[in-house]
Motif scaffolding. Structure first.
Motif, PDB file in Angstrom:
ATOM      1  N   PRO A   1       0.812  -1.225   0.000  1.00  0.00           N
ATOM      2  CA  PRO A   1       0.000   0.000   0.000  1.00  0.00           C
ATOM      3  C   PRO A   1       0.837   1.262   0.000  1.00  0.00           C
ATOM      4  O   PRO A   1       1.953   1.309   0.532  1.00  0.00           O
ATOM      5  CB  PRO A   1      -0.796  -0.121   1.303  1.00  0.00           C
ATOM      6  N   GLY A   2       0.274   2.307  -0.595  1.00  0.00           N
ATOM      7  CA  GLY A   2       0.869   3.629  -0.498  1.00  0.00           C
ATOM      8  C   GLY A   2       0.541   4.217   0.867  1.00  0.00           C
ATOM      9  O   GLY A   2      -0.624   4.250   1.267  1.00  0.00           O
ATOM     10  N   VAL A   3       1.542   4.670   1.571  1.00  0.00           N
ATOM     11  CA  VAL A   3       1.369   5.116   2.954  1.00  0.00           C
ATOM     12  C   VAL A   3       1.511   6.632   3.037  1.00  0.00           C
ATOM     13  O   VAL A   3       2.495   7.200   2.557  1.00  0.00           O
ATOM     14  CB  VAL A   3       2.398   4.443   3.881  1.00  0.00           C
ATOM     15  N   LEU A   4       0.521   7.265   3.632  1.00  0.00           N
ATOM     16  CA  LEU A   4       0.586   8.696   3.892  1.00  0.00           C
ATOM     17  C   LEU A   4       0.882   8.886   5.376  1.00  0.00           C
ATOM     18  O   LEU A   4       0.100   8.462   6.234  1.00  0.00           O
ATOM     19  CB  LEU A   4      -0.731   9.383   3.531  1.00  0.00           C
ATOM     20  N   LEU A   5       2.025   9.508   5.681  1.00  0.00           N
ATOM     21  CA  LEU A   5       2.419   9.748   7.066  1.00  0.00           C
ATOM     22  C   LEU A   5       1.897  11.098   7.532  1.00  0.00           C
ATOM     23  O   LEU A   5       2.144  12.127   6.891  1.00  0.00           O
ATOM     24  CB  LEU A   5       3.939   9.721   7.205  1.00  0.00           C
ATOM     25  N   ALA A   6       1.173  11.099   8.634  1.00  0.00           N
ATOM     26  CA  ALA A   6       0.718  12.325   9.278  1.00  0.00           C
ATOM     27  C   ALA A   6       1.419  12.387  10.628  1.00  0.00           C
ATOM     28  O   ALA A   6       1.012  11.718  11.580  1.00  0.00           O
ATOM     29  CB  ALA A   6      -0.795  12.323   9.443  1.00  0.00           C
ATOM     30  N   VAL A   7       2.491  13.166  10.692  1.00  0.00           N
ATOM     31  CA  VAL A   7       3.366  13.175  11.870  1.00  0.00           C
ATOM     32  C   VAL A   7       3.105  14.427  12.693  1.00  0.00           C
ATOM     33  O   VAL A   7       3.144  15.544  12.171  1.00  0.00           O
ATOM     34  CB  VAL A   7       4.851  13.118  11.457  1.00  0.00           C
ATOM     35  N   SER A   8       2.862  14.245  13.977  1.00  0.00           N
ATOM     36  CA  SER A   8       2.665  15.391  14.859  1.00  0.00           C
ATOM     37  C   SER A   8       3.995  15.833  15.443  1.00  0.00           C
ATOM     38  O   SER A   8       4.932  15.038  15.572  1.00  0.00           O
ATOM     39  CB  SER A   8       1.693  15.018  15.991  1.00  0.00           C
TER      40      SER A   8
ATOM     41  N   VAL B   1       0.806  18.334   6.509  1.00  0.00           N
ATOM     42  CA  VAL B   1       1.175  16.986   6.086  1.00  0.00           C
ATOM     43  C   VAL B   1       1.577  17.012   4.616  1.00  0.00           C
ATOM     44  O   VAL B   1       0.747  17.149   3.725  1.00  0.00           O
ATOM     45  CB  VAL B   1       0.010  15.986   6.284  1.00  0.00           C
ATOM     46  N   LEU B   2       2.864  16.934   4.388  1.00  0.00           N
ATOM     47  CA  LEU B   2       3.437  16.799   3.062  1.00  0.00           C
ATOM     48  C   LEU B   2       4.598  15.830   3.172  1.00  0.00           C
ATOM     49  O   LEU B   2       5.266  15.776   4.214  1.00  0.00           O
ATOM     50  CB  LEU B   2       3.964  18.132   2.533  1.00  0.00           C
ATOM     51  N   ALA B   3       4.860  15.091   2.108  1.00  0.00           N
ATOM     52  CA  ALA B   3       6.045  14.240   2.111  1.00  0.00           C
ATOM     53  C   ALA B   3       7.286  15.122   2.199  1.00  0.00           C
ATOM     54  O   ALA B   3       7.358  16.182   1.572  1.00  0.00           O
ATOM     55  CB  ALA B   3       6.080  13.396   0.834  1.00  0.00           C
ATOM     56  N   ASP B   4       8.240  14.701   3.009  1.00  0.00           N
ATOM     57  CA  ASP B   4       9.522  15.412   3.142  1.00  0.00           C
ATOM     58  C   ASP B   4       9.319  16.851   3.598  1.00  0.00           C
ATOM     59  O   ASP B   4       9.886  17.785   3.052  1.00  0.00           O
ATOM     60  CB  ASP B   4      10.294  15.369   1.815  1.00  0.00           C
ATOM     61  N   TRP B   5       8.523  16.996   4.638  1.00  0.00           N
ATOM     62  CA  TRP B   5       8.150  18.314   5.155  1.00  0.00           C
ATOM     63  C   TRP B   5       8.281  18.293   6.672  1.00  0.00           C
ATOM     64  O   TRP B   5       7.966  17.282   7.310  1.00  0.00           O
ATOM     65  CB  TRP B   5       6.705  18.605   4.758  1.00  0.00           C
ATOM     66  N   PRO B   6       8.738  19.380   7.291  1.00  0.00           N
ATOM     67  CA  PRO B   6       8.836  19.387   8.754  1.00  0.00           C
ATOM     68  C   PRO B   6       7.484  19.136   9.409  1.00  0.00           C
ATOM     69  O   PRO B   6       6.491  19.799   9.087  1.00  0.00           O
ATOM     70  CB  PRO B   6       9.343  20.808   9.055  1.00  0.00           C
TER      71      PRO B   6
ATOM     72  N   ALA C   1       3.219   7.901   0.069  1.00  0.00           N
ATOM     73  CA  ALA C   1       2.385   8.695  -0.830  1.00  0.00           C
ATOM     74  C   ALA C   1       2.663  10.174  -0.617  1.00  0.00           C
ATOM     75  O   ALA C   1       2.959  10.619   0.490  1.00  0.00           O
ATOM     76  CB  ALA C   1       0.911   8.398  -0.578  1.00  0.00           C
ATOM     77  N   SER C   2       2.561  10.945  -1.697  1.00  0.00           N
ATOM     78  CA  SER C   2       2.791  12.382  -1.602  1.00  0.00           C
ATOM     79  C   SER C   2       1.539  13.136  -1.186  1.00  0.00           C
ATOM     80  O   SER C   2       1.611  14.303  -0.821  1.00  0.00           O
ATOM     81  CB  SER C   2       3.282  12.921  -2.949  1.00  0.00           C
ATOM     82  N   GLY C   3       0.388  12.473  -1.227  1.00  0.00           N
ATOM     83  CA  GLY C   3      -0.859  13.117  -0.853  1.00  0.00           C
ATOM     84  C   GLY C   3      -1.965  12.097  -0.692  1.00  0.00           C
ATOM     85  O   GLY C   3      -1.791  10.911  -1.011  1.00  0.00           O
ATOM     86  N   PRO C   4      -3.136  12.512  -0.193  1.00  0.00           N
ATOM     87  CA  PRO C   4      -4.236  11.581   0.054  1.00  0.00           C
ATOM     88  C   PRO C   4      -4.683  10.799  -1.172  1.00  0.00           C
ATOM     89  O   PRO C   4      -5.030   9.617  -1.067  1.00  0.00           O
ATOM     90  CB  PRO C   4      -5.360  12.488   0.571  1.00  0.00           C
TER      91      PRO C   4
END
Length: 430
Positions: free
Chosen positions: A15-22, A193-198, A44-47
């Motif tokens: 699966p394509g995984v979208l990370l939502a990191v707090s 929430v973006l890939a490769d984003w603080p 994944a780069s987005g939803p």
């Protein structure tokens, strides 16, 4: 139809995984990223590209705060944007990252089977309806589709237009440019929430054409954490009176800069280099010896330094002279670099090489050496707060396509903003 099902099952198995990191969840994020790399699951780069939403951070983040409810504000929005079949899991314990991903995969597989059953019922109904319709119409008549779909399966609906949205972006206002012309002003949020984003960073940009005209920095409101920021931990523990070896601090510094370099390479489009860099980061955190780390980082450093394309892409972006950096309270690599995004990358590379060679040193870290990966930790302002304060000036007037490279070249750590400074001793978390 069978081919479509086969492709869907293949996607579910990987699966394509979208990370939502707090903010404050770096340790958990690193555990999830290492496990994803081991499994070969893509991020994944987005939803729209995701199958599995992985929410990373303490569940205390669900509590309501001044900035709104953590779950309902942006996690729920991400969830709604992911097409079915989909699943979501929450990772609060880095030791349970693999279990959480297994649970998400199992939920996806169950959802895929349920969708298959529903699709079979819909297909049978559609065949019956189509057969009845063809009995009433001339087969040679042109087919008119008023279902709201275009030829590529897209929708022509007007959902969201009352909110001023077109394809997820705000409608443009009008403003004068430098030549006195009336140009569209588009207000675009980047993050959280973006890939490769603080993690936890939101930038609100006002764009005229491709140029960034105005920037507002809005860190996500997160509960304060009693634990030290992961990347700053060795130095804060030492300042609190604990014994930490110079080698442990060097190892953490090496991994921190490799983490930043991984983002930097990724946003410049060098995906292979980003993956290699993160692999070495994980080896550093797993306890690789100085000899092994040096053998791993040396070719990475040479390759990055010799890349003409990387130099061409990043030279001249986000120039921050040392004098201005000092005035803004910036310390660490961004101050040492005394220049642009490319210069900051070179400072990281140099620090990676030196720290990799020192990660086996056993002598104690000097309590006066409180300089973490982003800068000095003995000042009233966290190093990353000074980096965030510098972002608007560095971004305004630049091309929108360059904004993410500039952000990645500073890589502010918002964990530093969630840390509760306390007079008591700082203890290791996990």
């Amino acid at each position: 139809m069978e081919l479509k099902r086969t492709l869907m099952r293949a996607a579910v198995s990987r699966p394509g995984v979208l990370l939502a990191v707090s903010p404050g969840a770096t340790r958990q994020r690193l555990a999830v990223e290492a496990e994803l790399a081991r499994r070969g699951w893509p991020c994944a780069s987005g939803p729209a590209e995701a199958d599995l939403l992985v929410i990373v951070g303490d569940r205390e983040g669900e509590a309501e705060s001044e900035g709104g409810d953590w779950e309902s504000d942006w996690v729920a929005g991400l969830w709604q944007g992911i097409p079915a079949p989909k699943a979501r899991v929450w990772v609060t314990d880095p030791e349970r990252a693999a279990d959480a991903l297994d649970s998400g995969l199992a939920d996806l597989e169950r959802g895929e089977h349920e969708d298959d059953h529903a699709h079979d019922e819909h297909h049978e109904h559609h065949e019956h309806h189509e057969h009845h319709e063809h009995q009433q119409n001339d087969d040679t008549a042109p087919h008119s589709d008023h279902s709201g779909h275009d030829m590529h399966g897209g929708h022509h609906g007007h959902a969201g237009h009352d909110m001023g949205l077109v394809e997820g972006l705000p409608m443009a206002d009008r403003a004068d440019d430098r030549d006195g012309l009336r140009l569209d002003v588009l207000h675009v949020p980047l993050g959280p929430v973006l890939a490769d984003w603080p993690a936890g960073l939101i930038l609100r940009l006002a764009l005229q054409g491709d140029l960034v005209q105005e920037v507002t920095v809005e860190p996500v409101t997160a509960p304060p954490s009693p634990y030290p920021p992961f990347w700053d931990e060795p130095w804060l523990r030492t300042a609190a009176g604990e014994h930490v070896s110079r080698g442990d601090a060097a190892r953490r510094l090496c991994a921190a800069h490799l983490d930043s370099l991984g983002r930097f390479f990724a946003v410049t489009g060098w995906d292979d280099m980003a993956a290699r860099t993160r692999h070495v980061r994980d080896r550093a955190l797993a306890g690789a010896t100085a000899a092994e780390l040096t053998s791993l980082v040396s070719p990475l450093i040479r390759r990055a330094q010799r890349s003409r394309t990387l130099r061409w892409l990043t030279t001249g972006l986000g120039t921050l002279p040392a004098e201005q950096a000092h005035q803004r309270g910036v310390t660490g690599p961004a101050l040492v670099a005394d220049g642009d995004a490319y210069g900051r990358m070179l400072v990281w590379l140099d620090a990676v090489g030196r720290s990799a060679a020192a990660c086996d040193v056993t002598e104690a870290l000097d309590a006066a050496e409180v300089v973490g990966p982003r800068g000095r930790l003995d000042t009233p302002i966290p190093p990353s707060k000074a980096l965030l304060d510098s972002l608007p000036r560095l971004l305004e007037g630049t091309d929108f396509a360059c904004a993410r490279i500039i952000v990645a070249s500073l890589d502010p750590d918002l964990d530093e903003l969630t840390h509760e400074q306390a007079p008591r001793a700082v203890h290791s978390h996990g």
